[in-house]
Design a protein around this motif. Sequence first.
Motif, short mmCIF file in Angstrom:
data_model
loop_
_atom_site.label_atom_id
_atom_site.label_comp_id
_atom_site.label_asym_id
_atom_site.label_seq_id
_atom_site.Cartn_x
_atom_site.Cartn_y
_atom_site.Cartn_z
N ASP A 54 -7.72 1.91 -2.10
CA ASP A 54 -6.66 2.48 -1.12
C ASP A 54 -6.28 3.91 -1.63
N GLU B 61 0.88 -1.16 0.04
CA GLU B 61 -0.06 0.00 0.00
C GLU B 61 0.82 1.10 -0.24
N SER C 15 -4.90 -1.70 -4.13
CA SER C 15 -3.51 -2.56 -4.11
C SER C 15 -4.02 -3.86 -3.37
#
Length: 330
Positions: free
Chosen positions: A207, A177, A226
């Motif tokens: 995200d 991330e 992600s």
Amino acid sequence: MTHAAQQLAGGTVQQKRKILSAGEYNRICQFINGYHGLAIDCEFELRNRFFQDVEPNALTCILQSELFNRSRGQHWKQEQRGKKLLKIYEEQKNLYDNALLIRMACAEGLNPVALCRMLLQEKYKLRHRSHISRFLKHPHLIDDPRLAANVQQCMISDNQEGSITDLRRRIVGEEYELKLKTLAKEAGIHFYDEQDLRRMGYDKTPDIKMILPFLYKDTVINWIESKANFGDTKGHKFNIQQQLHSYCNRFGPGIIIYWFGYHEETPTLPDNNIGITVLADFPAKEDLVFMQLAQGDIHTKTLEETSSATSSLGKSREKGSPAKEIKKHS
């Protein structure tokens, strides 16, 4: 110097493959399902002997998925095995100084932590999962020193279950991330992250959500998700059902990145037609097209304004927008 170091020094490191054909994916699954032994040993064989040219993390994820599906199908059987496992342990505990539960896990075809869970539940008549988890996290609390040592061995020998494995997976997820946000900033993308969106009152959030959408290969992109995982078709359909469908409904088209690769059929599934683009890495800079803004305007945009921006960008793509309205990132 190790072989890996020599390759790095010589600049001849071979890129591991992330996108797998149906045939190769099936061969990997067949190897996993035909393997007799611990999952951690199966992972070693996959990575270092039989599929060395495949992204190692992809192999780990496929192994995890296959074993999870297998255990879920046998769950009803496992609930009845506690008495048998405890009896075997009591009969054999004086025959081995250590690793008895590891041996039992191999013989029974179970993950070591799953075996410990069933045995502890039966031995101490525990009915709440939290009580069992406490013994697994803190084996020294078990009043049988030999059993405590065996449980400790299982915890460090299981790459599928347990607190150590859970921690590793969480760290890897957070790492990718962060990688997504770093690459997005380097590409010049301005976005809200999950914390920003939750402060605005959204529950299910990607995200990153673009403050202004951009074009990726003539497709409007509003968000990126992600996944530190491998995108097999079944898992991808589950992600669409649980997350991506609501993202598309709320924010419009977006991208999901499976950092460890995907099955070759995953990007072409009809389920993606709601506005989902599947990638195995961050989009290449030469494929990104951004709207041009005056300096400082980007900070005044709100989520409500981006919906109209998405609409205008989509119309520009259909009708052909003037060159001065968009610029290609170089």
